[in-house]
Design a protein around this motif. Structure first.
Motif, PDB file in Angstrom:
ATOM      1  N   THR A 182      11.902  -6.341   0.443  1.00  0.00           N
ATOM      2  CA  THR A 182      12.103  -4.956   0.901  1.00  0.00           C
ATOM      3  C   THR A 182      10.794  -4.272   1.291  1.00  0.00           C
ATOM      4  O   THR A 182      10.784  -3.068   1.563  1.00  0.00           O
ATOM      5  CB  THR A 182      12.800  -4.133  -0.195  1.00  0.00           C
ATOM      6  OG1 THR A 182      12.016  -4.188  -1.402  1.00  0.00           O
ATOM      7  CG2 THR A 182      14.191  -4.678  -0.482  1.00  0.00           C
ATOM      8  N   GLY A 183       9.701  -5.024   1.299  1.00  0.00           N
ATOM      9  CA  GLY A 183       8.423  -4.470   1.732  1.00  0.00           C
ATOM     10  C   GLY A 183       7.715  -3.631   0.702  1.00  0.00           C
ATOM     11  O   GLY A 183       6.800  -2.874   1.037  1.00  0.00           O
ATOM     12  N   LEU A 184       8.105  -3.767  -0.586  1.00  0.00           N
ATOM     13  CA  LEU A 184       7.486  -2.967  -1.645  1.00  0.00           C
ATOM     14  C   LEU A 184       6.502  -3.760  -2.494  1.00  0.00           C
ATOM     15  O   LEU A 184       5.782  -3.177  -3.309  1.00  0.00           O
ATOM     16  CB  LEU A 184       8.579  -2.374  -2.541  1.00  0.00           C
ATOM     17  CG  LEU A 184       9.473  -1.333  -1.854  1.00  0.00           C
ATOM     18  CD1 LEU A 184      10.715  -1.060  -2.694  1.00  0.00           C
ATOM     19  CD2 LEU A 184       8.694  -0.045  -1.613  1.00  0.00           C
ATOM     20  N   ALA A 185       6.490  -5.081  -2.349  1.00  0.00           N
ATOM     21  CA  ALA A 185       5.592  -5.925  -3.130  1.00  0.00           C
ATOM     22  C   ALA A 185       5.112  -7.079  -2.271  1.00  0.00           C
ATOM     23  O   ALA A 185       5.803  -7.512  -1.335  1.00  0.00           O
ATOM     24  CB  ALA A 185       6.298  -6.464  -4.375  1.00  0.00           C
ATOM     25  N   GLN A 186       3.926  -7.551  -2.573  1.00  0.00           N
ATOM     26  CA  GLN A 186       3.446  -8.767  -1.936  1.00  0.00           C
ATOM     27  C   GLN A 186       4.080  -9.967  -2.629  1.00  0.00           C
ATOM     28  O   GLN A 186       4.295  -9.936  -3.841  1.00  0.00           O
ATOM     29  CB  GLN A 186       1.928  -8.826  -2.013  1.00  0.00           C
ATOM     30  CG  GLN A 186       1.241  -7.676  -1.300  1.00  0.00           C
ATOM     31  CD  GLN A 186      -0.266  -7.698  -1.437  1.00  0.00           C
ATOM     32  OE1 GLN A 186      -0.862  -8.760  -1.682  1.00  0.00           O
ATOM     33  NE2 GLN A 186      -0.894  -6.544  -1.277  1.00  0.00           N
ATOM     34  N   GLY A 198       8.724   5.560  -7.839  1.00  0.00           N
ATOM     35  CA  GLY A 198      10.103   5.981  -7.676  1.00  0.00           C
ATOM     36  C   GLY A 198      10.883   5.076  -6.745  1.00  0.00           C
ATOM     37  O   GLY A 198      11.992   4.623  -7.069  1.00  0.00           O
ATOM     38  N   ALA A 199      10.328   4.778  -5.559  1.00  0.00           N
ATOM     39  CA  ALA A 199      11.031   3.942  -4.588  1.00  0.00           C
ATOM     40  C   ALA A 199      11.176   2.513  -5.090  1.00  0.00           C
ATOM     41  O   ALA A 199      12.237   1.884  -4.921  1.00  0.00           O
ATOM     42  CB  ALA A 199      10.284   3.964  -3.252  1.00  0.00           C
ATOM     43  N   THR A 200      10.142   1.984  -5.712  1.00  0.00           N
ATOM     44  CA  THR A 200      10.186   0.602  -6.194  1.00  0.00           C
ATOM     45  C   THR A 200      11.157   0.467  -7.353  1.00  0.00           C
ATOM     46  O   THR A 200      11.913  -0.513  -7.448  1.00  0.00           O
ATOM     47  CB  THR A 200       8.771   0.152  -6.601  1.00  0.00           C
ATOM     48  OG1 THR A 200       7.867   0.406  -5.528  1.00  0.00           O
ATOM     49  CG2 THR A 200       8.751  -1.332  -6.926  1.00  0.00           C
ATOM     50  N   PRO A 234      -0.098   1.701  -5.941  1.00  0.00           N
ATOM     51  CA  PRO A 234       0.034   1.164  -4.581  1.00  0.00           C
ATOM     52  C   PRO A 234      -1.159   0.308  -4.166  1.00  0.00           C
ATOM     53  O   PRO A 234      -2.318   0.712  -4.307  1.00  0.00           O
ATOM     54  CB  PRO A 234       0.152   2.425  -3.719  1.00  0.00           C
ATOM     55  CG  PRO A 234       0.744   3.450  -4.634  1.00  0.00           C
ATOM     56  CD  PRO A 234       0.150   3.163  -5.979  1.00  0.00           C
ATOM     57  N   GLY A 235      -0.839  -0.895  -3.671  1.00  0.00           N
ATOM     58  CA  GLY A 235      -1.855  -1.801  -3.174  1.00  0.00           C
ATOM     59  C   GLY A 235      -2.636  -2.528  -4.235  1.00  0.00           C
ATOM     60  O   GLY A 235      -3.445  -3.412  -3.919  1.00  0.00           O
ATOM     61  N   ARG A 236      -2.426  -2.186  -5.524  1.00  0.00           N
ATOM     62  CA  ARG A 236      -3.279  -2.734  -6.573  1.00  0.00           C
ATOM     63  C   ARG A 236      -2.528  -3.463  -7.686  1.00  0.00           C
ATOM     64  O   ARG A 236      -2.732  -4.647  -7.905  1.00  0.00           O
ATOM     65  CB  ARG A 236      -4.121  -1.606  -7.197  1.00  0.00           C
ATOM     66  CG  ARG A 236      -5.073  -0.910  -6.252  1.00  0.00           C
ATOM     67  CD  ARG A 236      -6.070  -1.865  -5.616  1.00  0.00           C
ATOM     68  NE  ARG A 236      -7.134  -1.174  -4.901  1.00  0.00           N
ATOM     69  CZ  ARG A 236      -8.021  -1.770  -4.115  1.00  0.00           C
ATOM     70  NH1 ARG A 236      -7.952  -3.071  -3.943  1.00  0.00           N
ATOM     71  NH2 ARG A 236      -8.949  -1.075  -3.485  1.00  0.00           N
ATOM     72  N   TRP A 237      -1.625  -2.770  -8.391  1.00  0.00           N
ATOM     73  CA  TRP A 237      -1.114  -3.333  -9.645  1.00  0.00           C
ATOM     74  C   TRP A 237       0.270  -2.783  -9.945  1.00  0.00           C
ATOM     75  O   TRP A 237       0.504  -1.576  -9.860  1.00  0.00           O
ATOM     76  CB  TRP A 237      -2.059  -2.974 -10.786  1.00  0.00           C
ATOM     77  CG  TRP A 237      -1.906  -3.750 -12.062  1.00  0.00           C
ATOM     78  CD1 TRP A 237      -2.591  -4.867 -12.415  1.00  0.00           C
ATOM     79  CD2 TRP A 237      -1.045  -3.445 -13.175  1.00  0.00           C
ATOM     80  NE1 TRP A 237      -2.216  -5.285 -13.673  1.00  0.00           N
ATOM     81  CE2 TRP A 237      -1.260  -4.423 -14.166  1.00  0.00           C
ATOM     82  CE3 TRP A 237      -0.115  -2.438 -13.425  1.00  0.00           C
ATOM     83  CZ2 TRP A 237      -0.591  -4.434 -15.382  1.00  0.00           C
ATOM     84  CZ3 TRP A 237       0.567  -2.447 -14.645  1.00  0.00           C
ATOM     85  CH2 TRP A 237       0.326  -3.437 -15.602  1.00  0.00           C
ATOM     86  N   ALA A 269       0.813  -1.224   0.000  1.00  0.00           N
ATOM     87  CA  ALA A 269       0.000   0.000   0.000  1.00  0.00           C
ATOM     88  C   ALA A 269       0.839   1.264   0.000  1.00  0.00           C
ATOM     89  O   ALA A 269       0.369   2.331  -0.418  1.00  0.00           O
ATOM     90  CB  ALA A 269      -0.941  -0.013   1.206  1.00  0.00           C
ATOM     91  N   THR A 270       2.080   1.178   0.466  1.00  0.00           N
ATOM     92  CA  THR A 270       2.925   2.375   0.536  1.00  0.00           C
ATOM     93  C   THR A 270       3.961   2.435  -0.579  1.00  0.00           C
ATOM     94  O   THR A 270       4.757   3.382  -0.640  1.00  0.00           O
ATOM     95  CB  THR A 270       3.649   2.422   1.895  1.00  0.00           C
ATOM     96  OG1 THR A 270       4.414   1.219   2.064  1.00  0.00           O
ATOM     97  CG2 THR A 270       2.649   2.547   3.041  1.00  0.00           C
TER      98      THR A 270
END
Length: 581
Positions: free
Chosen positions: A574-578, A521-523, A544-547, A516-517
């Motif tokens: 790294t907490g950026l993707a499920q 840019g960060a990813t 974020p949180g979707r696609w 969700a966060t």
């Protein structure tokens, strides 16, 4: 699932509700747009904006909105890509909500990922925060429509045109008019030339004082009549009337295909699976279920097929597919058909395939290739769909050489390539003139299945068309990335070295669900930091949180697929993707 949206809070806050057909209300929370969907006739817009009926507008669009082909000189593009009502993506999001599944927010991700296809000098239209971030990251000029109420971008454009006044030159659509006046040679790139987009483009054309527009999309007939699955197989009643006694299975299948709309209207012949079309009429769900049972009997009696998929005619990315269904289980089949009836489109009952598989990094991927039309021509090679069940989750590019390197029979590759040439020729044929689709196929894809169907066909391996996506499609992002990489040897994505110079001439994309966060840019930065020397990769989009979608090169198709999976795994760590399922 047919729904009637009802806004209960301010649309800009992203919170409202939708009412299902049975009266149940579901919260609409966490979407980039609101749930307002225009249903029914668009005559009011057509009359106010053009002084024409919708039928007259369609006739004028056929003359003034001219298909753009790749052989023409490059030109700046006005990118208007977003969800289209023609593929019922709103219903897909609502269906996920009703079933308790996390939806993908199709309207937001389609607008956001479109930025990736744009070049410097293009102008991209959108509305949402992820779309704005993508434009900033990729350095693309934009017009923010500032309408978060409508679900569909094409309907938001109509509403904006309807509100426009002559003294509103700085309004979003006023800026579009001014840009088009200063770029009269521009190409308009919509997702599909649906009725809403036609009306808006005719209004834009008139406001800009131009005599015609070049449009990188299929013409109206192809966009509306042919962008579905219903023309692949005959309707149940037509097939039942065909004498089958004493006819061999291959001859019978060919005879049934000659009853399909594709053959009747265009004389198009492509390899297909046994299957039948169920007409969605007003006769009710029980009659629809009766047709499904009749289709199952044909599959069992004529081909000894025991399993089949129930597939919607007007949905993409694997949405609303049910199965495989045991055709001997009549109660389950009837229940699935009754449930399908509520969505409003025709369905297919089509033989299930035991796919050949391609092993990559511990995973067996079904061999489900796609061929494509781009810029009005047959695109190079094929792309392999990456699937999770029936759901599309990415693509990988392969040519004939790599197909054989994967141990797959070359004649099947050639069959699919020849099929794409047949599709291309059909829309330039004499019957297509009568059909009003002549020259109207500019972009699209055909999905194939490669495997065994059993029954009377026993262990024979077939390559057969299972879906026609005659509009912009997900593989376009793989092909765009592949072009960027091969254009200058290093690619315009992020990378550690020369992807093609080190032999990495293949590429793959992979969908993932960002946290969700997560931001683009960060990813993107985290992905870049994880790349090995010689690799090239990029992040196509991040909602974020979707696609989200990653793209990466590889020395072969399996290497590229493995790299995209590992990149998603790193993003998950790294907490950026499920994590991938």
């Amino acid at each position: 699932m047919y729904t009637t949206p009802r806004t209960t809070t301010e649309p800009a806050e992203g919170s409202s509700s939708v009412r299902l057909q049975d009266g149940t209300e579901i919260s609409w929370v966490g979407f980039g747009t609101g749930p307002l969907v225009l249903t029914g006739h668009l005559g009011g817009y057509s009359t106010r904006l053009l002084g024409l009926t919708p039928a007259q507008a369609a006739e004028r669009a056929a003359v003034l909105l001219r298909p753009y082909r790749a052989t023409q000189a490059p030109a700046p593009a006005l990118v208007l890509q977003g969800a289209t009502p023609a593929t019922r993506l709103f219903e897909g999001d609502v269906s996920d909500l009703a079933a308790g599944r996390p939806p993908y927010d199709c309207a937001t991700y389609l607008e956001t990922r479109a930025v990736f296809t744009a070049r410097r000098g293009d102008l991209v239209v959108g509305r949402t925060a992820p779309w704005r971030e993508a434009a900033e990251v990729f350095g693309i000029d934009t017009v923010d429509l500032q309408d978060l109420e409508h679900y569909y971008l094409c309907q938001a454009l109509l509403a904006a045109a309807d509100r426009h006044t002559d003294d509103a030159a700085e309004s979003p659509v006023g800026r579009l008019v001014a840009w088009l006046m200063s770029h009269p040679d521009a190409v308009v790139r919509p997702y599909a030339l649906d009725e809403e987009t036609q009306i808006f483009l005719l209004w834009l054309l008139h406001r800009a004082g131009l005599s015609s527009l070049r449009v990188e999309a299929n013409n109206h007939v192809v966009s509306t009549r042919w962008n579905s699955k219903r023309h692949i197989h005959p309707y149940v009643g037509d097939a039942e009337a065909l004498p089958a006694s004493g006819v061999g299975p291959q001859q019978l299948l060919a005879a049934e295909q000659r009853l399909s709309e594709a053959y009747r209207r265009l004389r198009l012949v492509m390899p297909v699976l046994p299957g039948y079309t169920l007409a969605r009429t007003d006769a009710g769900p029980e009659r629809f279920a009766d047709d499904a049972v009749r289709a199952a009997a044909l599959l069992c009696d004529r081909y000894r097929i025991q399993r089949a998929f129930l597939k919607p005619s007007e949905a993409g990315d694997g949405a609303r597919i049910v199965g495989p269904v045991d055709l001997r289980d009549v109660a389950t089949l009837r229940a699935a058909a009754v449930d399908a009836h509520q969505y409003g489109d025709d369905y297919l009952l089509e033989a299930a395939v035991e796919f050949l598989t391609l092993h990559s990094d511990g995973t067996d991927h079904p061999v489900a290739p796609s061929g494509h039309i781009r810029g009005g021509e047959v695109a190079a090679g094929l792309t392999l769909q990456i699937l999770n069940g029936c759901a599309w989750e990415g693509n990988a590019y392969l040519d004939g050489e790599e197909w054989e390197n994967c141990g797959l029979p070359r004649h099947l590759y050639d069959t699919m390539r020849h099929s794409m040439s047949a599709l291309h020729a059909a829309f330039l044929s004499e019957p297509s003139i009568i059909d009003a689709s002549y020259g109207g196929l500019v972009t699209g894809g055909v999905d194939f299945a490669v495997g065994r169907i059993g029954g009377v066909f026993q262990d024979r391996i077939v390559a057969a068309a299972i879906d026609f996506n005659l509009s912009s499609n997900g593989a376009e992002y793989l092909r765009t990335f592949h072009e960027k990489v091969t254009a200058d040897g290093t690619g315009s994505g992020t990378g550690n070295g020369n992807g093609t110079g080190t032999g990495e001439r293949y590429a793959a994309t992979r969908l993932f669900r960002p946290t969700a966060t997560a931001t683009l840019g960060a990813t993107r930065a985290a992905m870049h930091a994880a790349l090995p020397e010689g690799a090239v990769a990029d992040l196509v989009a991040c909602v974020p949180g979707r696609w989200g979608m990653v793209a990466a090169t590889g020395t072969g198709v399996r290497h590229a697929m493995t790299r995209t999976e590992r990149l998603v795994g790193i993003l998950a760590d790294t907490g950026l993707a499920q994590p991938l399922p």
